[in-house]
Scaffold this motif. Structure first.
Motif, mmCIF file in Angstrom:
data_model
loop_
_atom_site.group_PDB
_atom_site.id
_atom_site.type_symbol
_atom_site.label_atom_id
_atom_site.label_comp_id
_atom_site.label_asym_id
_atom_site.label_seq_id
_atom_site.Cartn_x
_atom_site.Cartn_y
_atom_site.Cartn_z
ATOM 1 N N THR A 1 50.090 43.311 45.433
ATOM 2 C CA THR A 1 48.701 43.281 44.994
ATOM 3 C C THR A 1 47.852 43.588 46.224
ATOM 4 O O THR A 1 47.848 42.820 47.187
ATOM 5 C CB THR A 1 48.327 41.902 44.418
ATOM 6 O OG1 THR A 1 49.228 41.596 43.362
ATOM 7 C CG2 THR A 1 46.907 41.901 43.886
ATOM 8 N N VAL A 2 47.167 44.722 46.199
ATOM 9 C CA VAL A 2 46.419 45.211 47.355
ATOM 10 C C VAL A 2 44.961 44.760 47.251
ATOM 11 O O VAL A 2 44.228 45.225 46.390
ATOM 12 C CB VAL A 2 46.481 46.752 47.430
ATOM 13 C CG1 VAL A 2 45.737 47.267 48.645
ATOM 14 C CG2 VAL A 2 47.918 47.233 47.433
ATOM 15 N N ALA B 1 41.971 45.817 34.873
ATOM 16 C CA ALA B 1 41.722 44.424 34.467
ATOM 17 C C ALA B 1 42.925 43.546 34.808
ATOM 18 O O ALA B 1 42.767 42.415 35.287
ATOM 19 C CB ALA B 1 41.400 44.349 32.978
ATOM 20 N N ASP B 2 44.141 44.073 34.602
ATOM 21 C CA ASP B 2 45.354 43.340 34.990
ATOM 22 C C ASP B 2 45.376 43.106 36.500
ATOM 23 O O ASP B 2 45.727 42.020 36.969
ATOM 24 C CB ASP B 2 46.620 44.103 34.579
ATOM 25 C CG ASP B 2 46.826 44.151 33.074
ATOM 26 O OD1 ASP B 2 46.204 43.336 32.346
ATOM 27 O OD2 ASP B 2 47.616 45.013 32.635
ATOM 28 N N TYR B 3 45.003 44.127 37.245
ATOM 29 C CA TYR B 3 44.932 44.019 38.709
ATOM 30 C C TYR B 3 43.935 42.929 39.123
ATOM 31 O O TYR B 3 44.239 42.110 39.993
ATOM 32 C CB TYR B 3 44.546 45.382 39.297
ATOM 33 C CG TYR B 3 43.990 45.321 40.690
ATOM 34 C CD1 TYR B 3 44.820 45.070 41.790
ATOM 35 C CD2 TYR B 3 42.636 45.515 40.929
ATOM 36 C CE1 TYR B 3 44.303 45.017 43.072
ATOM 37 C CE2 TYR B 3 42.116 45.459 42.204
ATOM 38 C CZ TYR B 3 42.956 45.212 43.275
ATOM 39 O OH TYR B 3 42.441 45.150 44.551
ATOM 40 N N GLU B 4 42.770 42.914 38.475
ATOM 41 C CA GLU B 4 41.773 41.889 38.808
ATOM 42 C C GLU B 4 42.289 40.483 38.498
ATOM 43 O O GLU B 4 42.015 39.541 39.254
ATOM 44 C CB GLU B 4 40.458 42.167 38.076
ATOM 45 C CG GLU B 4 39.718 43.356 38.651
ATOM 46 C CD GLU B 4 38.374 43.587 37.996
ATOM 47 O OE1 GLU B 4 37.363 43.546 38.702
ATOM 48 O OE2 GLU B 4 38.355 43.777 36.749
ATOM 49 N N ARG B 5 43.050 40.345 37.422
ATOM 50 C CA ARG B 5 43.664 39.046 37.109
ATOM 51 C C ARG B 5 44.667 38.639 38.189
ATOM 52 O O ARG B 5 44.710 37.475 38.606
ATOM 53 C CB ARG B 5 44.344 39.080 35.740
ATOM 54 C CG ARG B 5 43.391 38.832 34.579
ATOM 55 C CD ARG B 5 44.130 38.614 33.266
ATOM 56 N NE ARG B 5 44.774 39.813 32.739
ATOM 57 C CZ ARG B 5 44.133 40.795 32.113
ATOM 58 N NH1 ARG B 5 42.832 40.723 31.913
ATOM 59 N NH2 ARG B 5 44.797 41.837 31.660
ATOM 60 N N GLU B 6 45.457 39.597 38.652
ATOM 61 C CA GLU B 6 46.414 39.317 39.729
ATOM 62 C C GLU B 6 45.683 38.861 40.992
ATOM 63 O O GLU B 6 46.116 37.925 41.666
ATOM 64 C CB GLU B 6 47.246 40.559 40.061
ATOM 65 C CG GLU B 6 48.268 40.932 39.031
ATOM 66 C CD GLU B 6 48.967 42.242 39.378
ATOM 67 O OE1 GLU B 6 48.974 42.652 40.570
ATOM 68 O OE2 GLU B 6 49.497 42.881 38.458
ATOM 69 N N LEU B 7 44.583 39.545 41.324
ATOM 70 C CA LEU B 7 43.793 39.150 42.491
ATOM 71 C C LEU B 7 43.341 37.698 42.361
ATOM 72 O O LEU B 7 43.502 36.902 43.291
ATOM 73 C CB LEU B 7 42.554 40.040 42.652
ATOM 74 C CG LEU B 7 42.731 41.443 43.205
ATOM 75 C CD1 LEU B 7 41.397 42.181 43.172
ATOM 76 C CD2 LEU B 7 43.287 41.417 44.623
ATOM 77 N N GLU C 1 44.513 35.278 40.482
ATOM 78 C CA GLU C 1 45.642 34.350 40.514
ATOM 79 C C GLU C 1 46.129 34.088 41.936
ATOM 80 O O GLU C 1 46.602 33.003 42.252
ATOM 81 C CB GLU C 1 46.804 34.893 39.676
ATOM 82 C CG GLU C 1 46.561 34.862 38.197
ATOM 83 C CD GLU C 1 47.606 35.638 37.397
ATOM 84 O OE1 GLU C 1 48.579 36.166 37.992
ATOM 85 O OE2 GLU C 1 47.438 35.733 36.163
ATOM 86 N N LYS C 2 45.999 35.113 42.810
ATOM 87 C CA LYS C 2 46.477 34.996 44.188
ATOM 88 C C LYS C 2 45.369 34.598 45.162
ATOM 89 O O LYS C 2 45.614 34.552 46.377
ATOM 90 C CB LYS C 2 47.130 36.319 44.612
ATOM 91 C CG LYS C 2 48.383 36.617 43.791
ATOM 92 C CD LYS C 2 48.993 37.945 44.158
ATOM 93 C CE LYS C 2 50.244 38.188 43.315
ATOM 94 N NZ LYS C 2 50.877 39.454 43.651
ATOM 95 N N GLY C 3 44.157 34.378 44.632
ATOM 96 C CA GLY C 3 43.040 34.008 45.498
ATOM 97 C C GLY C 3 42.583 35.128 46.406
ATOM 98 O O GLY C 3 42.076 34.899 47.498
#
Length: 119
Positions: A54-55, A104-110, A112-114
């Motif tokens: 996740t970048v 949107a999936d990427y933003e959710r990953e961000l 979740e990882k803070g």
């Protein structure tokens, strides 16, 4: 079924969007940030299952260069130095059609990882 390929690639003046027009007449604007964080490179996708990265911090990334790669893709370089992603015509089409959901999936990953889209 006929193959779909781009008839035009156009980088916006601010270098933040690549507009891709395909031979079926459809045009998709693809943000540089989307292409950078979802790059097909091994640096982002990893070398195997579960290795995707996740970048963060790429909200303001721009397109530095586009280089043709055979008849099937382009290599896109970004102003942050990332230049190993080879974007096939089918992947550009996928980003055009499904980019909003993928982002949107990427933003959710961000979240979740803070992590943040800002540098």
């Amino acid at each position: 079924m006929s193959e779909i390929w781009p008839t035009e690639l156009r980088v916006s003046k601010d270098r933040r969007t690549l507009s891709v027009t395909f031979n079926d007449g459809r045009t998709f604007p693809v943000p540089a940030e989307t292409m950078r964080v979802l790059s097909p490179s091994a640096e982002v996708q990893g070398h195997g299952p579960g290795q995707k990265v996740t970048v963060p911090g790429k909200r303001n990334v721009t397109i530095a260069a586009i280089t043709p790669t055979g008849n099937y893709a382009v290599r896109i370089a970004f102003d942050d130095g990332h230049d190993s992603g080879i974007f096939t015509w089918s992947y550009l089409r996928e980003l055009g059609e499904d980019g909003a959901a993928l982002f949107a999936d990427y933003e959710r990953e961000l979240a979740e990882k803070g992590l943040s889209r800002d540098a």
